[in-house]
Design an enzyme around this catalytic site. Structure first.
Site, short mmCIF file in Angstrom:
data_model
loop_
_atom_site.label_atom_id
_atom_site.label_comp_id
_atom_site.label_asym_id
_atom_site.label_seq_id
_atom_site.Cartn_x
_atom_site.Cartn_y
_atom_site.Cartn_z
N HIS A 128 0.87 -1.18 0.00
CA HIS A 128 0.00 0.00 0.00
C HIS A 128 0.91 1.23 0.00
CE1 HIS A 128 -2.78 2.95 1.85
NE2 HIS A 128 -3.77 2.14 1.55
N ASP A 204 3.40 -4.48 7.92
CA ASP A 204 2.15 -3.74 7.77
C ASP A 204 1.03 -4.77 7.90
OD1 ASP A 204 -0.13 -2.44 7.04
OD2 ASP A 204 0.59 -1.75 5.09
N GLN A 207 -4.27 -5.39 6.94
CA GLN A 207 -5.28 -6.30 6.41
C GLN A 207 -5.19 -7.68 7.06
OE1 GLN A 207 -7.71 -5.46 4.37
NE2 GLN A 207 -7.01 -3.50 3.57
N LYS A 230 -10.40 -0.87 10.25
CA LYS A 230 -10.64 -2.08 9.44
C LYS A 230 -10.95 -3.28 10.33
CE LYS A 230 -7.24 -0.59 5.96
NZ LYS A 230 -8.04 0.03 4.92
N CYS A 372 -4.85 2.50 -3.50
CA CYS A 372 -3.60 3.04 -2.93
C CYS A 372 -2.45 2.08 -3.13
CB CYS A 372 -3.75 3.37 -1.45
SG CYS A 372 -4.94 4.65 -1.14
#
Ligand code: PLP
Length: 414
Positions: A128, A204, A207, A230, A372
């Site tokens: 991202h 990261d 998700q 999220k 993104c």
């Protein structure tokens, strides 16, 4: 499902009733949780309760309300730390605005205290923008060199030559799950090689954390960033977890109140962890909301959440593939067991925005765009994709609604 998923522990109808957005929007088929999930009543109530009964600024007052607010804020930190299995929640959980800010904190702090001109930082082509641009900014003013791990036709990272990829790297920073491809990356394998090469490893998990349990003590990372909205929490709150030994050595990112123990005209003394990285009045209500979101996820059970994610990702992939065959291009792994959270696709010759619009006419909400991840879009040879993304309130009926609305789209445009 509902049968399928109920048999495997999540009662989707019951879960759906926890999220007022569905009662307030009858017929809604919400397939955009990858961009932002919905919020359960428990999260809304925790924030409302804080504002109605306990609000004051934290860490500053000796009066009762300030102490209550501080207790709620620090209590959320503690629970979020335990959710990640952090060794020292009260020192290792840093609240930020979102993952973007957490990753900017990492890049800026390492840029000030550790990285030098010419140092190698390894990212991947499926990141991202939040895990690309902060490093590119560092490259502009510090002269670090960025290298990218490639992505193959299956949407997986090409790591056959892993040792040479990480050789000489000072930082390796990568996603645990691609927000476009749904690929779950071999994060720990890469992290172990990177650690052996002496690099700091950044994950990261924006998700990943919404769908999978994470144990930060075994995942292989030094630093992990994720975002609250999220994973059923509010907007305006993200988390950076880091090993306390490393965080202790990293210089602060933002300066101001709370992040100091002393300020004189000729300089300042930084506060201890985690306050060193939390300048100014923090997102108090948002942290409390995220604490409630974590409690909610625990009440469902992370095993059940992961199981549901695997089942619905597989179901969506297989049903869309079966309905449209070669008419539709599905991005990411063709092995459904390697996918999590989302299904990105395109009908050849139909713009994803047109797809999303026809789906919306059927109350099916999906995202269309570059998500993104422009470098990845270029790599895939597309300007945009349509992306359906799932969470625990989605069931087989939602997948059916997606397939039916896609049939309408195809019949309209092709
Ligand atoms: C993999 C990944 N990283 C980072 C982000 C950025 O999250 P936020 O906008 O909350 O900072 C996202 C959001 O879509 C994401 O999917």
């Amino acid at each position: 499902m509902t049968e399928l998923l109920t048999a495997n522990r999540i009662d989707v109808a019951k879960v759906k009733a926890d999220f007022p957005i569905f009662a307030n929007n009858p017929g809604l088929v919400y397939l955009d949780s990858g961009a932002s999930s919905q919020r359960p009543t428990a999260v809304l109530e925790a924030m409302d309760n804080y504002y109605r009964f306990h609000h004051a600024n934290v860490h500053r007052g000796v009066y009762r309300l300030a102490e209550e607010a501080t207790e709620l804020y620090e209590g959320a930190r503690e629970r979020i730390g335990r959710f990640l299995s952090a060794a020292h929640p009260s020192r290792e959980i840093i609240f930020a605005k979102n993952s973007t800010e957490a990753l900017n904190l990492v890049a800026n702090s390492l840029g000030r205290g550790y990285l030098r001109q010419g140092d190698k930082v390894v990212l991947t082509k499926m990141e991202h923008h939040a895990n690309i641009v902060p490093w590119q900014m560092l490259s502009q003013y510090l002269g670090i060199k960025i290298e990218y791990i490639d992505v193959d036709d299956q949407g997986e990272l090409m790591i056959d030559d892993l040792d040479s990829i990480v050789d000489g790297a000072k930082v390796v920073s990568l996603t645990l799950t691609s927000n476009v491809l749904g690929t779950v990356t071999p994060f720990t394998e890469i992290a172990l090689a990177a650690k052996a090469a002496g690099a700091i490893v950044v994950g990261d998990a924006s998700q990943f954390v919404p769908h999978r349990a994470i144990d930060v003590t075994t995942i292989g990372a030094d630093l992990i960033a994720f975002t609250g909205h999220k994973m059923f929490g509010p907007t305006g709150i993200g988390v950076l977890w880091g090993k306390s030994e490393l965080l202790d050595q990293m210089p602060p990112f933002l300066g101001g109140g709370d992040m100091i123990t002393d300020v004189r005209l000729d300089g300042f003394v930084a506060n201890e962890l985690p306050y060193k990285f939390e300048a100014g009045t923090p997102p108090i209500a948002e942290a409390i909301g995220l604490g409630a979101a974590v409690d909610y996820m625990n009440s469902i059970g992370m095993d059940a959440i992961e199981h549901h994610d695997r089942e619905i990702s597989k179901l969506a992939y297989e049903n869309v593939k079966e309905a449209f065959g070669s008419e539709i291009r599905i991005f990411g792994p063709s092995d459904p067991s390697k996918r999590s959270g989302c299904l990105s696709f395109e009908f050849e010759g139909v713009h994803p925005h047109d797809v999303a619009q026809v789906l919306d006419q059927n109350l099916v909400n999906v995202r269309a765009g570059h998500h993104c991840a422009k470098p990845l879009m270029r790599h895939l040879g597309v300007a945009a994709t349509a992306r359906a993304s799932f969470h625990i309130y989605n069931d087989e009926a939602d997948v059916d609604a997606l397939v039916n609305a896609l049939r309408e789209t195809r019949n309209f445009f092709i």
